[in-house]
Design an enzyme around this catalytic site. Sequence first.
Site, PDB file in Angstrom:
ATOM      1  N   ASP A  13       0.814  -1.224   0.000  1.00  0.00           N
ATOM      2  CA  ASP A  13       0.000   0.000   0.000  1.00  0.00           C
ATOM      3  C   ASP A  13       0.846   1.272   0.000  1.00  0.00           C
ATOM      4  O   ASP A  13       0.643   2.166   0.833  1.00  0.00           O
ATOM      5  CB  ASP A  13      -0.945   0.026   1.204  1.00  0.00           C
ATOM      6  CG  ASP A  13      -1.724  -1.259   1.382  1.00  0.00           C
ATOM      7  OD1 ASP A  13      -2.114  -1.844   0.361  1.00  0.00           O
ATOM      8  OD2 ASP A  13      -1.932  -1.686   2.535  1.00  0.00           O
ATOM      9  N   GLU A 185     -11.232   0.847  -3.440  1.00  0.00           N
ATOM     10  CA  GLU A 185     -10.573   1.261  -2.195  1.00  0.00           C
ATOM     11  C   GLU A 185      -9.326   2.072  -2.565  1.00  0.00           C
ATOM     12  O   GLU A 185      -9.117   2.436  -3.718  1.00  0.00           O
ATOM     13  CB  GLU A 185     -10.189   0.018  -1.377  1.00  0.00           C
ATOM     14  CG  GLU A 185      -9.329  -0.972  -2.140  1.00  0.00           C
ATOM     15  CD  GLU A 185      -9.096  -2.278  -1.391  1.00  0.00           C
ATOM     16  OE1 GLU A 185      -9.293  -2.307  -0.159  1.00  0.00           O
ATOM     17  OE2 GLU A 185      -8.702  -3.263  -2.035  1.00  0.00           O
TER      18      GLU A 185
END
Length: 540
Positions: A13, A185
Amino acid sequence: MITNPILSGFHPDPSIIRVGEDYYIATSTFEWYPGVRIHHSRDLKNWRIVSHALTRPSQLHMAGNPDSCGVWAPCLSYDKGIFYLIFTDVKSRLGAFKDTHNYMVTATNIEGPWSDPIYLNSSGFDPSLFHDDDGRKWLLNMLWDHRAGRNHFAGILLQEFCTERQMLIGKAKNIFQGTELKYTEGPHLYKHNGYYYLLTAEGGTWHTHAATMARSRSIEGPYEVDPCNPILTSSGDDSLILKKAGHGSLVETQNGEWAMVHLTGRPVNNVNCILGRETAIQRMEWTEDHWLRIAGGGNAPKLTIDEFELPHYPFPSVPAIDYFDKKELDHRWNTLRMPPDSSWLSLTEKAGSLRIYGRESLSSTFSQSMVAQRQQTMNAEVETELEFDPDHFQQMAGLILYYDTSDYVYLRITRDENLGKCLGIVRSFQGNWEEFPESEISIEGTQRCKLKANINNNLVLFSYALDDGEWNTIGKAMDISHLSDEAGGKNNFIRFTGNFLGLCVQDLSGMKKYADFDYFRCEAIEVQLHMDTTPLKASK
């Protein structure tokens, strides 16, 4: 050339920024402490750990957090001399609900100190902060919908943040429902050429992962979806070495070049990513109609790319051996859920040694006594030497390969009524505890014991040496494919971390028996050893 991944091992991420000539990447840390690892570079090729943002319980308290919860998808940004870090502390994720609390911390120096957190909201995870050129600031996060029969990934929320009041103001607006890839997301917002560009992660964080783009003239939308989405994915091409590509973040260099850092994974057997999800980088370029594309065409991640027009800026290599001769653990070491303290860890009680006091079991999500590093190469050799004199079977210490409370492999010293002080291999396989009696040997009468693990892709072979004696193998090569995201654990749930290599002590009696570790060595090995792969017989 730049070879991917640029951050190997568990570094998922990524969120990247540039401040002048310096580049910083923040990555998720989940249940591992300290929270949010930050790397620094000046050439986008060579990287070093420069700090962690969350280093004390007043910022992050994860005792009791389940596996693969904790810090999800941080967003690092910078505006007018202040670094901003937005992150989620996930308290639960099983079943329909997710308890996802979003916070902000700030600092004037990337190395800290970082402030105590400001609470933002709990409506979903993957928050990010956008600084508009009119001075306003906006929080984005995905919206989680727990209701049955609904799209749980219910869109991207936008809400203004007031710096004076240090809180969100106005109403949150759902500005983007996602594409047909679903699982929308990881939102990041950018402004370029008169457009607001919304970069999202879609497709789920497994082998169908992707990065998608949408744009609008207004920050609140409506957002036009890129006709060539996804702009990055590994899905559908089994020949790619870099799998799971998605969850990207953009940066423009001081020379006007564009780059995307993104999540990726490298499976050892085309399925299991033992190293976890890593960070890669791609060159990007704008089209004439103002969409963003991977330089050179296509949307597949490239294993190697041309270097950027930036001065070469290498860093000193990190020593392979830690002799525990400093007053604090260095940046490589991590603990579970809470920072180390003098009640269970000391670098001064015995000079040149790491003393660890045993606490709860390897199943605990509260008080484990473990220090560990990320596995960052497919082939590695790990070694330590310890002194440990257990009084009974409830006391254990040794060298561990650890994914989470459900999956680990442990070469440990303990005491047995028949063998006395003994050494042997135990493991947890998808939540099932297993012992291997054929690997158990008596080491009664010895003071020091060296332990070693040779890791070759999905196999590990342990060995030992007593006092000043020679090395001997113990047991047989074991498959460690279960130390991966994909193995699923006892809940058959997707997981998010990676294999760690560490030292640990348990004392289930509560008497806090300690072990002294003299050093820890971890280094990549080029030559794969011949291993007997006949499986050990487990006694469960």
